[in-house]
Write an enzyme that holds these catalytic residues in place. Structure first.
Site, PDB file in Angstrom:
ATOM      1  N   ASP A   7       0.877  -1.174   0.000  1.00 42.49           N
ATOM      2  CA  ASP A   7       0.000   0.000   0.000  1.00 42.49           C
ATOM      3  C   ASP A   7       0.914   1.223   0.000  1.00 42.49           C
ATOM      4  O   ASP A   7       2.121   1.110   0.253  1.00 42.49           O
ATOM      5  CB  ASP A   7      -0.851  -0.051   1.287  1.00 42.49           C
ATOM      6  CG  ASP A   7      -1.510   1.269   1.609  1.00 42.49           C
ATOM      7  OD1 ASP A   7      -2.237   1.780   0.738  1.00 42.49           O
ATOM      8  OD2 ASP A   7      -1.286   1.778   2.711  1.00 42.49           O
ATOM      9  N   ASP A   9      -0.219   5.173   0.934  1.00 44.63           N
ATOM     10  CA  ASP A   9      -0.459   6.189   1.976  1.00 44.63           C
ATOM     11  C   ASP A   9      -0.559   5.547   3.355  1.00 44.63           C
ATOM     12  O   ASP A   9      -1.386   4.675   3.576  1.00 44.63           O
ATOM     13  CB  ASP A   9      -1.736   6.967   1.651  1.00 44.63           C
ATOM     14  CG  ASP A   9      -1.569   7.765   0.373  1.00 44.63           C
ATOM     15  OD1 ASP A   9      -2.316   7.498  -0.577  1.00 44.63           O
ATOM     16  OD2 ASP A   9      -0.670   8.618   0.313  1.00 44.63           O
TER      17      ASP A   9
HETATM   18  C1  XBP Z   1      -5.189   6.374   0.776  1.00 45.08           C
HETATM   19  C2  XBP Z   1      -6.405   6.983   0.213  1.00 45.08           C
HETATM   20  C3  XBP Z   1      -6.253   8.037  -0.827  1.00 45.08           C
HETATM   21  C4  XBP Z   1      -5.602   9.278  -0.227  1.00 45.08           C
HETATM   22  C5  XBP Z   1      -5.872  10.486  -1.091  1.00 45.08           C
HETATM   23  O1  XBP Z   1      -4.776   5.453  -0.203  1.00 45.08           O
HETATM   24  O2  XBP Z   1      -7.491   6.569   0.555  1.00 45.08           O
HETATM   25  O3  XBP Z   1      -7.560   8.368  -1.290  1.00 45.08           O
HETATM   26  O4  XBP Z   1      -6.185   9.530   1.054  1.00 45.08           O
HETATM   27  O5  XBP Z   1      -5.330  10.254  -2.379  1.00 45.08           O
HETATM   28  P1  XBP Z   1      -3.903   4.124   0.172  1.00 45.08           P
HETATM   29  P2  XBP Z   1      -6.223  10.584  -3.668  1.00 45.08           P
HETATM   30  O6  XBP Z   1      -3.805   4.005   1.678  1.00 45.08           O
HETATM   31  O7  XBP Z   1      -4.680   2.993  -0.480  1.00 45.08           O
HETATM   32  O8  XBP Z   1      -2.560   4.368  -0.461  1.00 45.08           O
HETATM   33  O9  XBP Z   1      -6.820  11.954  -3.454  1.00 45.08           O
HETATM   34  O10 XBP Z   1      -5.258  10.530  -4.840  1.00 45.08           O
HETATM   35  O11 XBP Z   1      -7.248   9.487  -3.703  1.00 45.08           O
HETATM   36 MG    MG Z   2      -2.904   3.220   3.306  1.00 43.09          MG
END
Ligand code: XBP
Ligand code: MG
Length: 254
Positions: A7, A9
């Site tokens: 993953d 973020d």
């Molecule tokens: C985290 C999310 C993303 C980010 C915002 O993604 O849910 O939506 O918060 O990025 P992950 P975007 O943990 O799956 O990496 O605005 O580009 O969606």
């Molecule tokens: Mg994440």
């Protein structure tokens, strides 16, 4: 364990509070909207993954001022594109540090011939900018597949993004380990049949990780050992979790 699927973020870097949240608020200000997502509100909005989906949920759930009449697709898309431009810029200025131990696992996986991929809800340009600036210009090329954002219709907690990555890698779910930070991510990986290791992040610390192979606060680095919150006890290395620890967890399975 033939592959690690990361993953982004919260897992590669703690990008929400100092990255996405700030980028959303800057885009709202640029658009002249009197919207501000503070920590308490953003913590709730994170339940909805995907920036466009999160903005739409905010409009529907909080009825904020300044929303145009009629179809919202263009309004939301334009706002989200502005937010993404802010986020991409922020990855080089001021930048968000890689989380401890992630680069060590990337290198150990490559040395051992364990394949690498990304499965994320965030937008592809965000992944590229984070990898380039927080890990190095060559690192993006280490990933066979980067499954990101709108390549799938249903975002996490749906398993689609993990299924997308497994399919392109021609792997069965029991041949790869997912590394995640959130309950939504755990549910997505589990829905796709993957065993999952959790490293909690700033906003996800209190979430329910039942079903994960193990939960740590991070992967560790010299002088900054991780704390284990769930899962079988492991004899960690002096700087935390190494590939062999992930292989031990994977083979014990749950
Ligand atoms: C985290 C999310 C993303 C980010 C915002 O993604 O849910 O939506 O918060 O990025 P992950 P975007 O943990 O799956 O990496 O605005 O580009 O969606
Ligand atoms: Mg994440």
């Amino acid at each position: 364990m033939q592959a690690l699927i990361f993953d982004v973020d919260g897992t590669l870097a703690d990008t929400e509070r100092d990255g996405h949240q700030v980028a959303f608020n800057r885009a709202f200000a640029d658009a002249g909207l009197d919207w501000y997502w503070d920590d308490a509100l953003y913590a709730r909005l994170l339940a909805v993954t995907g920036g466009k989906e999160r903005i739409r949920h905010y409009i529907e759930a909080y009825d904020p001022p300044g929303v145009p009449e009629g179809d919202l697709d263009d309004f939301i898309r334009d706002l989200h594109e502005a937010k993404t431009r802010h986020f991409v810029r922020m990855m080089s200025d001021p930048g968000i540090p890689a989380r401890p131990g992630v680069m060590r696992l990337f290198r150990q996986a490559r040395e051992a011939g364990v394949r690498l991929a990304v499965a994320t809800t965030t937008s592809p340009e965000n992944v590229s900018s984070l990898l380039a600036h927080s890990f190095g210009p060559e690192v993006e090329s280490w990933f066979e597949v980067i499954g990101a954002g709108d390549v799938v219709e249903a975002k996490k907690p749906a398993g689609d993004i993990y299924e997308y990555v497994l399919e392109r890698m021609r792997l069965a779910p029991d041949q790869a380990l997912a590394i995640e930070d959130s309950a939504n991510g755990l549910r997505a990986a589990t829905a796709a049949g993957l065993k999952t290791l959790i490293t909690v992040a700033d906003y996800t610390r209190g979430e329910n990780f039942d079903g994960a192979l193990a939960v740590f606060d991070h992967l560790g680095e010299a002088g900054n050992l991780p704390t284990q919150m769930a899962g079988p006890p492991l004899e960690l290395a002096e700087d935390g979790l190494h590939l062999n620890h992930l292989q031990q967890l994977f083979s014990r399975g749950s």
